[in-house]
Design a protein around this motif. Structure first.
Motif, PDB file in Angstrom:
ATOM      1  N   SER A 108      -5.905   9.844 -33.333  1.00 55.16           N
ATOM      2  CA  SER A 108      -7.199  10.309 -33.831  1.00 55.16           C
ATOM      3  C   SER A 108      -7.234  10.315 -35.357  1.00 55.16           C
ATOM      4  O   SER A 108      -6.330  10.849 -36.005  1.00 55.16           O
ATOM      5  CB  SER A 108      -7.498  11.725 -33.312  1.00 55.16           C
ATOM      6  N   ASP A 168       1.497  18.168 -40.006  1.00 54.47           N
ATOM      7  CA  ASP A 168       0.451  18.631 -40.916  1.00 54.47           C
ATOM      8  C   ASP A 168       0.557  17.993 -42.292  1.00 54.47           C
ATOM      9  O   ASP A 168      -0.398  18.035 -43.073  1.00 54.47           O
ATOM     10  CB  ASP A 168       0.524  20.157 -41.056  1.00 54.47           C
ATOM     11  N   THR A 196      -1.840  11.838 -29.063  1.00 51.09           N
ATOM     12  CA  THR A 196      -1.835  12.527 -27.767  1.00 51.09           C
ATOM     13  C   THR A 196      -1.628  11.501 -26.658  1.00 51.09           C
ATOM     14  O   THR A 196      -2.065  10.345 -26.769  1.00 51.09           O
ATOM     15  CB  THR A 196      -3.149  13.286 -27.509  1.00 51.09           C
ATOM     16  N   LYS A 230      -2.611  12.598 -41.565  1.00 51.45           N
ATOM     17  CA  LYS A 230      -3.266  13.060 -40.338  1.00 51.45           C
ATOM     18  C   LYS A 230      -2.613  12.449 -39.098  1.00 51.45           C
ATOM     19  O   LYS A 230      -3.266  11.766 -38.302  1.00 51.45           O
ATOM     20  CB  LYS A 230      -4.759  12.726 -40.362  1.00 51.45           C
ATOM     21  N   THR A 254      -6.704   8.686 -38.160  1.00 44.32           N
ATOM     22  CA  THR A 254      -5.474   8.549 -38.939  1.00 44.32           C
ATOM     23  C   THR A 254      -5.712   7.620 -40.117  1.00 44.32           C
ATOM     24  O   THR A 254      -6.376   6.598 -40.005  1.00 44.32           O
ATOM     25  CB  THR A 254      -4.346   7.998 -38.044  1.00 44.32           C
ATOM     26  N   ASP A 306      -1.727  12.462 -35.668  1.00 43.38           N
ATOM     27  CA  ASP A 306      -2.205  13.197 -34.494  1.00 43.38           C
ATOM     28  C   ASP A 306      -2.243  12.239 -33.309  1.00 43.38           C
ATOM     29  O   ASP A 306      -3.169  11.450 -33.153  1.00 43.38           O
ATOM     30  CB  ASP A 306      -3.599  13.772 -34.774  1.00 43.38           C
ATOM     31  N   ASN A 336       2.272  15.733 -33.688  1.00 42.19           N
ATOM     32  CA  ASN A 336       1.510  15.795 -34.930  1.00 42.19           C
ATOM     33  C   ASN A 336       2.360  16.327 -36.071  1.00 42.19           C
ATOM     34  O   ASN A 336       3.440  16.893 -35.867  1.00 42.19           O
ATOM     35  CB  ASN A 336       0.230  16.637 -34.765  1.00 42.19           C
ATOM     36  N   LYS A 388       1.520  15.775 -27.077  1.00 43.78           N
ATOM     37  CA  LYS A 388       0.895  15.760 -28.391  1.00 43.78           C
ATOM     38  C   LYS A 388       1.975  15.762 -29.466  1.00 43.78           C
ATOM     39  O   LYS A 388       2.895  16.580 -29.438  1.00 43.78           O
ATOM     40  CB  LYS A 388      -0.032  16.965 -28.559  1.00 43.78           C
TER      41      LYS A 388
END
Length: 964
Positions: free
Chosen positions: A511, A482, A502, A498, A513, A500, A480, A478
């Motif tokens: 996810s 913030d 995986t 965003k 985005t 994110d 990511n 993962k």
């Protein structure tokens, strides 16, 4: 026993035992001095028939039949006992065991020793049955015969002796030599057997020697390899000698791993000389291994990397592994000398890498050359493993220097975890980042932090001070952040929100985005990709592509699914929903939209330009700066005319140069357009549909947001302006300029020249000097010989006034004029209007002019005047080329003093001071009008000089502009 036998001869005349039973065994015995006796024994398992007799103090037992049913043994032969003081035994027996072994056994024994020799009668089929009858330890039993499978055995010799005073060493006194055919010997139950056509089996001094000939195992040739089993020791010992040249395949790795020899690589090419001795205690299964491996040049797969090895010698002494100064290369990427010293028992050692060169050509990064190699040591310790790497400098694409700080990575072999210290990375002060965190290998877990503090290279610049990325792995990876990532590519601003990502097994998921490209596009999407299958999908939930110059390219709030396929040489992104496909190959890419109608309603750009159908292809080769495109469409505006037919189907090909931003376009192989700072259009031998161009200009005028600031230069040769199917304004060349929303054009045909201006929908046109050929084409229903045409026009594209003036010409084959004069000639009372020779030579005209007011495709003719030698024609009315209709009133006048002054019927004639005239009505089709006479009336037209002053006044200003 021998002493007892002499009692029979010395003490008894006769002994006859008819039946004796012992443990279910029945027997009978008979002895008579000087005669033959016998022994008979029988039971469920055993049967024995023996003849007995004495001869010269020799006791002879002739075994007629000996059968051991349980053990499947048959025997016959002689046993002779010498009963003299020097007692001896001799025997010759034929032995058949289970029909597997058929041999002849010779025995020779005295008080101390038994000697024996075995000769085969036929090849031995199997020894399994025989060996099962021998009582031996189960560990030994396996190695002695269970491991051996053969089609048959040829017994070369077998002999030995048994010392009655030392029976423990009986096994050492056996000597056997045999040839086993088609032998399979499984010296380790976890391994495939050794397969050979012939194998030499020799047993001597308590040792079994197995010497394969042309032996193979796991498909590789064992060469001189052999093994022995020593049964003379208290604990039996197997020794395996592996002497061969071969590859370190998966099978060989499995073989070595069986004996706790673990090599972490596979061999792709080359040969390894193997000289390995493995000793196995068959009771304890303890292993002692010593040997050497050598290769001059080979390629190995190590941890997924194909590495070339040169002059590598690996020493193995049970737990001690040593490698000295081994040269290794990974493709053309890395070269290093490697030294290894490792004690597997103490779990201590090190691996030293003297890295001579590292060059990642695919990404353009290489180790900066230095006199001293880069040293990296991996230390294996009971306390703490660690990896030490000195400070290194790398070169990026031959220019940028990448500096990586010195680091010491703590590694725990028991937990298989590492702690990466804070490591600073700097690239020529263009990129700065710090990396730190924890790594676990069993199970694999990552918890890393990457703090990107600066990035400004290759036209990409992060416009924020720090960007922290969290990189985690626990069953899946993962990544990511913030915070939003603000960056620029050249002068274009991007914002990624965003972040994110995986990676679960082979599936990559992105996810929810958001990506925003300032002034160009923004979109929200999810993505899923299968790395193993090389395919995936992108779900765009919202997309808006825009351009300040082009406007709205595409907008949608509906889900758009894109299918993605990718491998090393090919990437395909496809949307069946939109009829789009993007293909990326090794040498370039292309984009196809098979149905523009599917995206028409979502694209303001297509709607504004009325492109509602067709196919679009865009492609680029990597070795060029040009992006090429081709568009096939049916267009509502028929700008071009070819073979006198307006073109509706357009094939537009072109290219866009990414470096200088220039665009080149070709339309139907008829017109070339070059766009740089301005627009240059060239063409020849083609028609230009002025009505559709004006219609397009009028339609585009309603779009107040159009922001077009380029100048347009149009040049055409040997072409024509298409007015209708039969009406063309031909020209040899035309120059048109569009600047600041004003169009200026100059048209030339031989001595004729016309100037045109369109400014804010206002039209100005003036031309003169055009010959009869020009008039034939623009006045489609007439033919001219000689003469000069001039004209002027002013107004708007929807409504304008025009003046046409023709001098000194001859008109012939003119439908309207033909019908007028034909009508005159058919009415006897109008014979005076006959123009002699018109049909043959045409009508000579000194001067003809007309003023026209055009509105809604209808020409309102207010003044029409034609001055010929004997006839003047004046008229008013309307005409429409679109509907091919005419409605015109005409006066025909002639001088009274001419040859037509005599008038038979006055009813049709109007008398004046010096002329006579008649009036007629012209209606119907332009190309075939109908004529009828009217009550005579005068039609008054304005003089030409007045009309010229009225209509040509705007062109005085126009001409002044041109002169300036």
């Amino acid at each position: 026993m021998f002493k007892t036998l002499t009692l029979f001869d010395n003490w008894f005349e006769k002994i006859d035992i008819q039946k004796i039973t012992f443990n279910k065994i029945n027997g009978s015995f008979k002895y008579t001095h000087g005669e033959d006796g016998f022994i008979k024994i029988s039971s469920n398992d055993i049967s024995l028939n023996t003849s007995l007799y004495f001869e010269d103090k020799l006791f002879v037992a002739k075994i007629d039949k000996l059968q051991d049913k349980k053990r499947k043994i048959d025997a016959n032969g002689y046993v002779v006992f010498n009963t003299h003081d020097n007692i001896k035994l001799y025997s010759s027996l034929n032995l058949n065991i289970n029909d597997d072994i058929k041999v002849k056994i010779y025995l020779d024994a005295d008080r101390n020793k038994l000697r024996y020799k075995v000769n085969q009668i036929t090849n031995i089929k199997s020894i399994d049955h025989t060996m099962q009858m021998i009582d031996m330890p189960k560990e030994v039993r396996y190695w002695a015969y269970e491991a051996i499978k053969t089609s048959d055995i040829e017994l070369k010799y077998a002999y030995g002796y048994l010392d009655f005073n030392n029976t423990a060493d009986a096994i050492k006194n056996i000597k056997v030599l045999a040839i086993a055919n088609n032998l399979q010997y499984t010296y380790n139950q976890k391994l495939e057997p050794v397969i050979t056509k012939k194998t030499e089996l020799e047993f001597k001094n308590g040792v079994l020697f197995i010497r394969p000939k042309d032996a193979y195992q796991y498909g590789f040739y064992l060469n001189k390899s052999w093994l022995k089993i020593d049964f003379s020791k208290k604990e039996e010992l197997l020794t395996l000698f592996l002497l061969f040249k071969g590859k370190v395949t998966k099978d060989l790795l499995y073989l070595l791993n069986t004996y706790q020899i673990k090599l972490p690589f596979l061999q792709n090419s080359g040969e390894v000389d193997t000289n390995l001795k493995i000793e196995v205690n068959l009771r304890t299964i303890a292993v002692n291994a010593k040997g050497e491996f050598f290769t001059k040049k080979s390629n190995f797969n190590y941890l997924g990397l194909d590495i070339d090895i040169f002059n590598a010698k690996i020493y193995l002494d049970n737990y001690d592994v040593k490698i000295k100064h081994m040269l290794s290369k990974y493709k053309d990427i890395a070269t290093a000398y490697v030294d290894v010293k490792f004690d597997a028992k103490q779990q201590e050692g090190f691996i030293d890498f003297d890295i001579k060169d590292i060059n990642f050509k695919t990404v353009g990064i290489r180790l900066k050359r230095n006199k001293k190699p880069l040293k990296i040591r991996y230390t294996i310790s009971k306390v703490q493993d660690n990896i030490d790497a000195g400070k290194s400098i790398w070169v990026y694409k031959g220019g940028n220097n990448i500096s990586v700080s010195k680091m010491k990575i703590l590694f725990n072999l028991k937990t298989l975890s590492a702690k990466v210290p804070l490591t600073h990375i700097d690239i020529d002060n263009k990129l700065s980042a710090n990396l730190f965190g924890d790594i676990a290998l069993k199970p694999i877990k990552l918890d890393l932090n990457l703090n990107l503090s600066k990035f400004d290279m290759d036209d990409i610049k992060i416009v924020q001070k720090n960007t922290l990325f969290k990189i985690k792995y626990d069953k899946y990876l993962k990544i990511n952040s913030d915070k939003k990532l603000n960056f620029k590519i050249k002068d274009l601003d991007y914002v990624l929100d965003k972040i994110d990502v995986t990676l679960n097994k082979n599936i990559v998921n992105i996810s929810d985005t958001n990506l925003d490209i300032k002034k160009t596009a923004n979109l929200n999407f999810d993505a899923k990709y299968d790395i193993e299958k090389n395919n995936g999908s992108i779900n765009i939930k919202k997309i808006n592509i825009r351009d300040d110059d082009l406007g709205g390219v595409f907008y949608s709030q509906k889900n758009i699914e894109l299918k993605l396929k990718s491998n090393k040489n090919l990437t395909v992104v496809e949307s069946k929903q939109l009829g789009m496909k993007y293909i990326r190959k090794k040498d370039g890419w292309k984009f196809n939209c098979s149905s523009l109608n599917k995206i028409y309603h979502n694209s303001k750009l297509l709607r504004d330009n009325n492109i509602s159908n067709g196919q679009l292809g865009i492609y680029q080769d990597d070795d060029t700066q040009n992006i090429k495109f081709i568009l096939n469409t049916t267009y509502p505006y028929k700008f071009l005319v070819f073979d006198n037919k307006p073109i509706t189907n357009y094939t537009i090909k072109g290219r866009f140069n990414k470096k200088n931003k220039n665009i080149f376009i070709n339309i139907n192989h008829l017109m070339d357009i070059k766009i740089d700072k301005n627009i240059k259009i060239t063409t020849n031998k083609i028609g230009i549909n002025i009505d559709d161009i004006l219609k397009y200009a009028s339609d585009k005028k309603t779009d107040k947001k159009t922001n077009f600031n380029k100048s347009v230069f149009f040049k055409a040769k040997d072409s024509y302006i298409y007015i209708s199917e039969n009406r063309h304004a031909i020209f040899q060349d035309i120059d048109l300029t569009y600047t600041n929303k004003v169009i200026n054009a100059t048209l030339r045909y031989k001595n004729g020249k016309a100037n045109f201006e369109l400014d804010d929908n206002k039209i100005y046109l003036y031309g003169d000097g055009f010959n009869d050929e020009f008039m034939d084409n623009i006045f489609a229903l007439s033919k001219f010989k000689g003469g000069v045409l001039s004209f002027s026009l002013s107004g708007t594209t929807q409504e304008y006034d025009a003046l046409i003036d023709i001098k000194e010409t001859t008109i012939h084959d003119y439908k309207i004029l033909n019908n007028i004069l034909a009508f005159v000639n058919t009415v006897p009372s109008l014979m005076t209007f006959s123009v002699p020779g018109y049909n043959k030579y045409g009508l000579e005209v000194k001067n003809a002019y007309a003023t026209i007011h055009s509105k809604d495709d209808i020409f309102y003719i207010d003044n029409f005047y034609m001055d010929s030698k004997e006839l003047d024609i004046l008229g008013r009315g309307t005409a429409c080329f679109k509907t091919n209709q005419i409605d015109l009133d005409l006066n025909l006048k002639t001088d009274i003093g001419s040859s037509v002054s005599k008038i038979p019927l006055v009813g049709y004639i109007l008398l004046g001071d010096d002329t006579v005239s008649t009036t007629m009505k012209i209606t119907g089709k332009l190309d075939d009008p109908k004529i009828k006479s009217l009550i005579a009336k005068d039609i008054v037209v304005a003089p030409l000089n007045i009309l010229k002053r009225t209509l040509k006044s705007p062109f005085q200003i126009f001409n002044k502009k041109n002169k300036k």
